[in-house]
Design an enzyme around this catalytic site. Structure first.
Site, PDB file in Angstrom:
ATOM      1  N   LYS A  10       0.626  -1.459   0.186  1.00  0.00           N
ATOM      2  CA  LYS A  10      -0.099   0.030   0.313  1.00  0.00           C
ATOM      3  C   LYS A  10       0.784   1.049  -0.379  1.00  0.00           C
ATOM      4  O   LYS A  10       2.174   1.251   0.211  1.00  0.00           O
ATOM      5  CB  LYS A  10      -0.808   0.288   1.091  1.00  0.00           C
ATOM      6  CG  LYS A  10      -1.847  -1.276   0.650  1.00  0.00           C
ATOM      7  CD  LYS A  10      -3.138  -0.867   2.457  1.00  0.00           C
ATOM      8  CE  LYS A  10      -4.018  -2.273   2.108  1.00  0.00           C
ATOM      9  NZ  LYS A  10      -4.784  -2.054   3.590  1.00  0.00           N
ATOM     10  N   TYR A  50     -12.357  -2.727  -3.887  1.00  0.00           N
ATOM     11  CA  TYR A  50     -12.947  -3.133  -2.021  1.00  0.00           C
ATOM     12  C   TYR A  50     -14.699  -3.044  -1.717  1.00  0.00           C
ATOM     13  O   TYR A  50     -15.577  -3.094  -1.584  1.00  0.00           O
ATOM     14  CB  TYR A  50     -12.805  -1.492  -1.498  1.00  0.00           C
ATOM     15  CG  TYR A  50     -10.639  -2.131  -0.835  1.00  0.00           C
ATOM     16  CD1 TYR A  50     -10.718  -3.008  -0.228  1.00  0.00           C
ATOM     17  CD2 TYR A  50      -9.841  -0.896  -0.689  1.00  0.00           C
ATOM     18  CE1 TYR A  50      -8.927  -2.891   0.070  1.00  0.00           C
ATOM     19  CE2 TYR A  50      -8.850  -0.260  -0.349  1.00  0.00           C
ATOM     20  CZ  TYR A  50      -8.058  -2.037   0.388  1.00  0.00           C
ATOM     21  OH  TYR A  50      -7.169  -2.121   0.551  1.00  0.00           O
ATOM     22  N   PHE A  58     -16.237   3.503   6.841  1.00  0.00           N
ATOM     23  CA  PHE A  58     -14.474   3.504   6.636  1.00  0.00           C
ATOM     24  C   PHE A  58     -14.226   3.290   5.745  1.00  0.00           C
ATOM     25  O   PHE A  58     -12.888   3.354   4.456  1.00  0.00           O
ATOM     26  CB  PHE A  58     -13.622   2.530   7.696  1.00  0.00           C
ATOM     27  CG  PHE A  58     -13.510   0.731   7.354  1.00  0.00           C
ATOM     28  CD1 PHE A  58     -12.994   0.160   6.088  1.00  0.00           C
ATOM     29  CD2 PHE A  58     -14.229   0.154   8.154  1.00  0.00           C
ATOM     30  CE1 PHE A  58     -13.708  -1.241   6.283  1.00  0.00           C
ATOM     31  CE2 PHE A  58     -13.843  -0.817   8.574  1.00  0.00           C
ATOM     32  CZ  PHE A  58     -14.239  -1.393   6.727  1.00  0.00           C
ATOM     33  N   ARG A  86      -1.338 -14.606   4.884  1.00  0.00           N
ATOM     34  CA  ARG A  86      -2.413 -13.812   5.437  1.00  0.00           C
ATOM     35  C   ARG A  86      -1.443 -14.498   6.721  1.00  0.00           C
ATOM     36  O   ARG A  86      -1.818 -13.301   8.062  1.00  0.00           O
ATOM     37  CB  ARG A  86      -3.990 -14.371   5.980  1.00  0.00           C
ATOM     38  CG  ARG A  86      -5.253 -14.543   4.592  1.00  0.00           C
ATOM     39  CD  ARG A  86      -5.187 -13.410   4.579  1.00  0.00           C
ATOM     40  NE  ARG A  86      -6.572 -12.514   5.318  1.00  0.00           N
ATOM     41  CZ  ARG A  86      -6.951 -11.251   5.115  1.00  0.00           C
ATOM     42  NH1 ARG A  86      -5.866 -10.239   3.939  1.00  0.00           N
ATOM     43  NH2 ARG A  86      -6.912 -11.039   5.732  1.00  0.00           N
ATOM     44  N   THR A  92      -4.850  -6.942  10.758  1.00  0.00           N
ATOM     45  CA  THR A  92      -5.647  -5.749   9.953  1.00  0.00           C
ATOM     46  C   THR A  92      -4.755  -4.614  10.784  1.00  0.00           C
ATOM     47  O   THR A  92      -4.205  -4.178  10.074  1.00  0.00           O
ATOM     48  CB  THR A  92      -6.748  -6.017  10.012  1.00  0.00           C
ATOM     49  OG1 THR A  92      -7.619  -6.851   9.447  1.00  0.00           O
ATOM     50  CG2 THR A  92      -7.865  -4.800   8.640  1.00  0.00           C
ATOM     51  N   ASN A 113      -1.675  -0.039   6.795  1.00  0.00           N
ATOM     52  CA  ASN A 113      -1.603  -0.790   7.159  1.00  0.00           C
ATOM     53  C   ASN A 113      -1.053  -1.340   6.315  1.00  0.00           C
ATOM     54  O   ASN A 113      -0.335  -3.434   6.402  1.00  0.00           O
ATOM     55  CB  ASN A 113      -2.156  -1.981   7.999  1.00  0.00           C
ATOM     56  CG  ASN A 113      -3.499  -2.341   6.702  1.00  0.00           C
ATOM     57  OD1 ASN A 113      -3.682  -1.625   5.512  1.00  0.00           O
ATOM     58  ND2 ASN A 113      -4.422  -3.290   7.203  1.00  0.00           N
ATOM     59  N   HIS A 116      -2.185  -5.514   1.530  1.00  0.00           N
ATOM     60  CA  HIS A 116      -4.126  -6.134   1.514  1.00  0.00           C
ATOM     61  C   HIS A 116      -3.068  -7.480   0.983  1.00  0.00           C
ATOM     62  O   HIS A 116      -2.780  -7.747  -0.264  1.00  0.00           O
ATOM     63  CB  HIS A 116      -4.010  -5.451   0.397  1.00  0.00           C
ATOM     64  CG  HIS A 116      -5.221  -6.366  -0.046  1.00  0.00           C
ATOM     65  ND1 HIS A 116      -6.260  -5.993   0.979  1.00  0.00           N
ATOM     66  CD2 HIS A 116      -6.028  -7.129  -0.690  1.00  0.00           C
ATOM     67  CE1 HIS A 116      -7.568  -7.239   0.315  1.00  0.00           C
ATOM     68  NE2 HIS A 116      -7.007  -8.136  -0.863  1.00  0.00           N
ATOM     69  N   GLU A 127     -10.127  -9.511  -7.003  1.00  0.00           N
ATOM     70  CA  GLU A 127      -9.398  -8.605  -7.466  1.00  0.00           C
ATOM     71  C   GLU A 127      -8.767  -8.543  -8.156  1.00  0.00           C
ATOM     72  O   GLU A 127      -8.068  -7.382  -8.605  1.00  0.00           O
ATOM     73  CB  GLU A 127      -8.048  -9.181  -5.981  1.00  0.00           C
ATOM     74  CG  GLU A 127      -9.482  -8.964  -4.661  1.00  0.00           C
ATOM     75  CD  GLU A 127      -8.845  -9.342  -3.212  1.00  0.00           C
ATOM     76  OE1 GLU A 127      -9.463  -8.928  -2.506  1.00  0.00           O
ATOM     77  OE2 GLU A 127      -8.412  -9.289  -3.434  1.00  0.00           O
TER      78      GLU A 127
END
Ligand code: CMP
Length: 132
Positions: A10, A50, A58, A86, A92, A113, A116, A127
């Site tokens: 990100k 998303y 959010f 993960r 998260t 964060n 993703h 995605e």
């Protein structure tokens, strides 16, 4: 059998020049990077990417952040790719992520964060079509 997943480094992490280090963590764990791309999300792409979160409070913040700067997207593969990824990225919320996870080490906040990753092979299929 090899499985694929998608990771997005990100804007907060790209700005801090962490993309290479983050990608190398996956290579050290035996992942092959099969495709890689640096891009800027448009608002359209972000909303599609998303869409599962469109009713969340959010959502606007999420779209605004992911479109705020360059991201590095990669398709990575090995056996058990989705669940192992993960684990490697961590919780998260960076404050709750274990040390030695990517979010635990580099994440700034729940929005910023650092990374993703697809949470299932169905999410991956959806995605990947937004990005590649
Ligand atoms: P990501 O894995 O990209 O998927 C959805 C994102 O929504 C998640 O990372 C977080 O950055 C963000 N997110 C999840 N929960 C919250 C929350 N409670 N407040 C703000 N952002 C959130």
């Amino acid at each position: 059998m090899a499985e694929q997943t998608l990771i997005i480094v990100k804007p907060d992490a790209v700005k801090r020049n962490l993309a290479e280090e983050i990608l190398s963590r996956f290579e050290k764990k035996g992942f092959i990077i099969s495709k890689q791309k640096t891009l800027n999300f448009t608002a359209e792409m972000a909303k599609q990417f998303y869409s599962a979160h469109s009713s969340k409070p959010f959502f606007d913040e999420l779209v605004s952040f992911i479109t705020s700067g360059e991201v590095v997207a990669a398709i990575i593969e090995r056996d058990n790719a989705v669940s192992l990824t993960r684990e490697i990225i961590g919780n998260t919320n960076p404050k709750e992520a274990n040390p030695d996870t990517i979010r635990g080490d580099f994440g700034i906040s729940i929005t910023e964060n650092s990374i993703h990753a697809s949470d299932s092979s169905e999410s991956f299929d959806k995605e990947v079509n937004v990005i590649f």
